[in-house]
Design a protein around this motif. Structure first.
Motif, PDB file in Angstrom:
ATOM      1  N   PHE A 188       0.841  -1.197   0.000  1.00  0.00           N
ATOM      2  CA  PHE A 188       0.000   0.000   0.000  1.00  0.00           C
ATOM      3  C   PHE A 188       0.880   1.252   0.000  1.00  0.00           C
ATOM      4  N   VAL A 189       0.496   2.225  -0.819  1.00  0.00           N
ATOM      5  CA  VAL A 189       1.188   3.513  -0.835  1.00  0.00           C
ATOM      6  C   VAL A 189       0.143   4.617  -0.770  1.00  0.00           C
ATOM      7  N   SER A 190       0.473   5.675  -0.050  1.00  0.00           N
ATOM      8  CA  SER A 190      -0.379   6.862   0.031  1.00  0.00           C
ATOM      9  C   SER A 190       0.515   8.094  -0.102  1.00  0.00           C
ATOM     10  N   PRO A 191      -0.049   9.249  -0.438  1.00  0.00           N
ATOM     11  CA  PRO A 191       0.788  10.442  -0.631  1.00  0.00           C
ATOM     12  C   PRO A 191       1.701  10.774   0.549  1.00  0.00           C
ATOM     13  N   LYS A 192       1.199  10.602   1.776  1.00  0.00           N
ATOM     14  CA  LYS A 192       1.977  10.957   2.963  1.00  0.00           C
ATOM     15  C   LYS A 192       2.506   9.735   3.709  1.00  0.00           C
ATOM     16  N   GLY A 193       2.065   8.544   3.318  1.00  0.00           N
ATOM     17  CA  GLY A 193       2.421   7.357   4.074  1.00  0.00           C
ATOM     18  C   GLY A 193       1.656   7.301   5.379  1.00  0.00           C
ATOM     19  N   GLY A 194       1.813   6.212   6.111  1.00  0.00           N
ATOM     20  CA  GLY A 194       1.181   6.098   7.418  1.00  0.00           C
ATOM     21  C   GLY A 194      -0.275   5.670   7.360  1.00  0.00           C
ATOM     22  N   ALA A 195      -0.988   5.914   8.464  1.00  0.00           N
ATOM     23  CA  ALA A 195      -2.365   5.460   8.608  1.00  0.00           C
ATOM     24  C   ALA A 195      -3.302   6.194   7.663  1.00  0.00           C
ATOM     25  N   ILE A 196      -4.293   5.472   7.154  1.00  0.00           N
ATOM     26  CA  ILE A 196      -5.277   6.057   6.247  1.00  0.00           C
ATOM     27  C   ILE A 196      -6.678   5.920   6.835  1.00  0.00           C
ATOM     28  N   PRO A 197      -7.594   6.829   6.489  1.00  0.00           N
ATOM     29  CA  PRO A 197      -8.975   6.703   6.956  1.00  0.00           C
ATOM     30  C   PRO A 197      -9.714   5.637   6.157  1.00  0.00           C
ATOM     31  N   LEU A 198     -10.603   4.909   6.827  1.00  0.00           N
ATOM     32  CA  LEU A 198     -11.364   3.844   6.187  1.00  0.00           C
ATOM     33  C   LEU A 198     -12.860   4.152   6.268  1.00  0.00           C
ATOM     34  N   ALA A 199     -13.586   3.771   5.230  1.00  0.00           N
ATOM     35  CA  ALA A 199     -15.025   4.031   5.175  1.00  0.00           C
ATOM     36  C   ALA A 199     -15.756   2.794   4.681  1.00  0.00           C
ATOM     37  N   TYR A 200     -17.064   2.783   4.919  1.00  0.00           N
ATOM     38  CA  TYR A 200     -17.951   1.722   4.435  1.00  0.00           C
ATOM     39  C   TYR A 200     -17.536   0.342   4.977  1.00  0.00           C
ATOM     40  N   ILE A 201     -17.255   0.296   6.275  1.00  0.00           N
ATOM     41  CA  ILE A 201     -16.902  -0.976   6.909  1.00  0.00           C
ATOM     42  C   ILE A 201     -18.181  -1.680   7.348  1.00  0.00           C
ATOM     43  N   ASN A 202     -18.342  -2.906   6.916  1.00  0.00           N
ATOM     44  CA  ASN A 202     -19.526  -3.688   7.247  1.00  0.00           C
ATOM     45  C   ASN A 202     -19.084  -4.984   7.917  1.00  0.00           C
ATOM     46  N   THR A 203     -19.184  -5.035   9.231  1.00  0.00           N
ATOM     47  CA  THR A 203     -18.709  -6.217   9.961  1.00  0.00           C
ATOM     48  C   THR A 203     -19.671  -7.399   9.869  1.00  0.00           C
ATOM     49  N   SER A 204     -20.826  -7.184   9.236  1.00  0.00           N
ATOM     50  CA  SER A 204     -21.720  -8.311   8.962  1.00  0.00           C
ATOM     51  C   SER A 204     -21.286  -9.062   7.711  1.00  0.00           C
ATOM     52  N   ASP A 205     -20.417  -8.426   6.931  1.00  0.00           N
ATOM     53  CA  ASP A 205     -19.853  -9.084   5.757  1.00  0.00           C
ATOM     54  C   ASP A 205     -18.687  -9.953   6.237  1.00  0.00           C
ATOM     55  N   SER A 206     -18.760 -11.252   5.985  1.00  0.00           N
ATOM     56  CA  SER A 206     -17.779 -12.177   6.553  1.00  0.00           C
ATOM     57  C   SER A 206     -16.359 -11.886   6.103  1.00  0.00           C
ATOM     58  N   LEU A 207     -16.181 -11.483   4.844  1.00  0.00           N
ATOM     59  CA  LEU A 207     -14.833 -11.208   4.343  1.00  0.00           C
ATOM     60  C   LEU A 207     -14.269  -9.948   4.989  1.00  0.00           C
ATOM     61  N   GLN A 208     -15.087  -8.907   5.087  1.00  0.00           N
ATOM     62  CA  GLN A 208     -14.626  -7.678   5.735  1.00  0.00           C
ATOM     63  C   GLN A 208     -14.297  -7.934   7.201  1.00  0.00           C
ATOM     64  N   LYS A 209     -15.114  -8.707   7.871  1.00  0.00           N
ATOM     65  CA  LYS A 209     -14.876  -9.021   9.283  1.00  0.00           C
ATOM     66  C   LYS A 209     -13.563  -9.779   9.449  1.00  0.00           C
ATOM     67  N   GLN A 210     -13.313 -10.712   8.538  1.00  0.00           N
ATOM     68  CA  GLN A 210     -12.080 -11.497   8.577  1.00  0.00           C
ATOM     69  C   GLN A 210     -10.858 -10.595   8.526  1.00  0.00           C
ATOM     70  N   TYR A 211     -10.873  -9.622   7.620  1.00  0.00           N
ATOM     71  CA  TYR A 211      -9.697  -8.764   7.463  1.00  0.00           C
ATOM     72  C   TYR A 211      -9.629  -7.648   8.507  1.00  0.00           C
ATOM     73  N   LEU A 212     -10.775  -7.217   8.989  1.00  0.00           N
ATOM     74  CA  LEU A 212     -10.775  -6.182  10.025  1.00  0.00           C
ATOM     75  C   LEU A 212     -10.050  -6.664  11.270  1.00  0.00           C
ATOM     76  N   TYR A 213     -10.142  -7.973  11.541  1.00  0.00           N
ATOM     77  CA  TYR A 213      -9.490  -8.540  12.721  1.00  0.00           C
ATOM     78  C   TYR A 213      -8.192  -9.276  12.383  1.00  0.00           C
ATOM     79  N   ASN A 214      -7.685  -9.037  11.176  1.00  0.00           N
ATOM     80  CA  ASN A 214      -6.391  -9.595  10.773  1.00  0.00           C
ATOM     81  C   ASN A 214      -5.315  -8.551  11.090  1.00  0.00           C
ATOM     82  N   ARG A 215      -4.501  -8.821  12.084  1.00  0.00           N
ATOM     83  CA  ARG A 215      -3.556  -7.815  12.585  1.00  0.00           C
ATOM     84  C   ARG A 215      -2.521  -7.411  11.541  1.00  0.00           C
ATOM     85  N   ASP A 216      -2.032  -8.371  10.774  1.00  0.00           N
ATOM     86  CA  ASP A 216      -1.016  -8.053   9.768  1.00  0.00           C
ATOM     87  C   ASP A 216      -1.601  -7.152   8.683  1.00  0.00           C
ATOM     88  N   PHE A 217      -2.825  -7.453   8.272  1.00  0.00           N
ATOM     89  CA  PHE A 217      -3.495  -6.652   7.243  1.00  0.00           C
ATOM     90  C   PHE A 217      -3.734  -5.230   7.741  1.00  0.00           C
TER      91      PHE A 217
END
Length: 371
Positions: A188-217
């Motif tokens: 991942f690359v961003s103009p400034k590097g570092g943490a980025i804001p995230l939107a449209y997170i749906n923890t009822s979606d199994s795939l999104q939930k899987q990655y939301l709790y994946n520490r490396d990701f």
């Protein structure tokens, strides 16, 4: 009150700078290990480890194989110094507290279809971070070492407003999962590097939930690289992620533009985008000075789908569809909430987050076809 507020703000900024600098120093230490073991550079390995460190490894004839660092270094004195030996390393996570740290790195050997996972314990000794122990394990892997670069934005708001926005988590996850399951590595690359804001997170979606709790990701999203850290030669494709953030910072960033066009023109790689991520390609120009989209069929989030009476819309710096058409491109889309993917040569674009998987699959198809 103002003085107290400023003092608190200064303390917070100081702690943040300290954390970033320590994080960088630990990263440099582990990078010495990765470079040393990937290019047969014993001095780099020795620099990374404390002189009395041990490695705790697996062995078919022993329950635990303890290897002193001096012996481990000697293994890399046999190959040609400075010559790549097939090991591909990537730091997955770093966590530290005062003068101690733990870290994880993935080491791939694609030719042997093998993946190692290294776990490090580090300590700051006389002002320098050193690995004081390492344990590792390995398994068979389909990871090829081929890399895809996701381009994301640092913008938290729509322009200068206070209306929050972010990078589409669904678009990131849907494409990322497709690539990694096919053996690709994603950065991942961003103009400034570092943490980025995230939107449209749906923890009822199994795939999104899987990655939301994946520490490396999530570590990767918290520590995106800045353009200066990117070696464009290592990437097969760049992929622009959407969400409202994509309209800001990324489209006008000259360093990211340069990386994208180097991957496309010098590497003969692929430029791709989904939804509002297509905003990132409108300003791209080829070496002959023409807009990349000129004469190309492109998809993305159509202007007519925007809430043009919405407050956020007043802060848009430009319209994606209109700009592409003004620059000689043909913009195509379907009705909402269905996948729509367009491929024109080595440009692959999608209409919405539902298209993320299809775009990723098309990129993989093109890469494998050209190899």
């Amino acid at each position: 009150m103002k003085k107290i507020f400023l003092a608190i703000l200064f303390a917070l900024l100081s702690n943040l700078c300290f954390s970033q600098s320590e994080q960088s120093l630990i990263k440099n230490c582990i990078q010495n290990y990765i470079e040393g073991t990937s290019y047969n550079k014993p001095d780099n390995i020795s620099k990374a480890f404390y002189s009395e460190a041990n490695l705790f490894l697996s062995h078919k004839e022993k329950p635990l194989w303890i290897v002193p660092i001096s012996e481990y270094v000697s293994w890399f004195q046999k190959g040609s110094k400075g010559v790549f030996n097939g090991r591909l390393g990537k730091i997955l996570s770093i966590e530290f507290y005062n003068d101690i740290a733990i870290a994880k790195a993935e080491i791939l050997i694609p030719e042997k279809k093998q993946e190692f996972m290294d776990m490090f314990l580090l300590k700051k000794i006389q002002g320098e971070w050193k690995i004081i122990s390492k344990s590792a394990s390995s398994k068979a892997s389909n990871k090829s070492g081929k890399r895809i670069l996701f381009i994301v934005s640092n913008a938290h708001y729509y322009g200068s407003s206070t209306i929050s926005t972010g990078n589409s988590f669904a678009e990131i996850v849907n494409a990322y999962d497709t690539f990694v399951n096919s053996g690709y590595t994603v950065d991942f690359v961003s103009p400034k590097g570092g943490a980025i804001p995230l939107a449209y997170i749906n923890t009822s979606d199994s795939l999104q939930k899987q990655y939301l709790y994946n520490r490396d990701f999530m570590y990767a999203l918290e520590h995106t690289m800045n353009p200066e850290e990117i070696n464009y030669k290592t990437y097969k494709a760049v992929h622009y992620i959407g969400g409202g953030s994509a309209m800001y910072d990324v489209p006008e960033n000259s360093a990211i533009q340069r990386i994208a066009m180097q991957v496309y023109e010098d590497n003969k790689g692929i430029i791709s985008s989904v939804c509002h991520g297509t905003a990132g390609i409108v300003n791209l120009k080829t070496k002959n000075g023409k807009f990349l989209v000129q004469g190309k069929t492109i998809s993305g989030y159509p202007d007519s789908f925007e809430k043009q009476d919405g407050e956020y819309f007043k802060h848009f710096p430009f319209l994606i569809q209109k700009t592409i058409e003004e620059r000689g491109g043909t913009f195509k889309f379907s009705k909402g909430n269905v996948s729509h993917v367009e491929q024109d040569g080595r440009i692959v674009t999608g209409q919405n987050f539902q298209s993320s998987n299809g775009v990723a699959l098309k990129i993989i198809e093109l890469i494998e076809k050209n190899n």
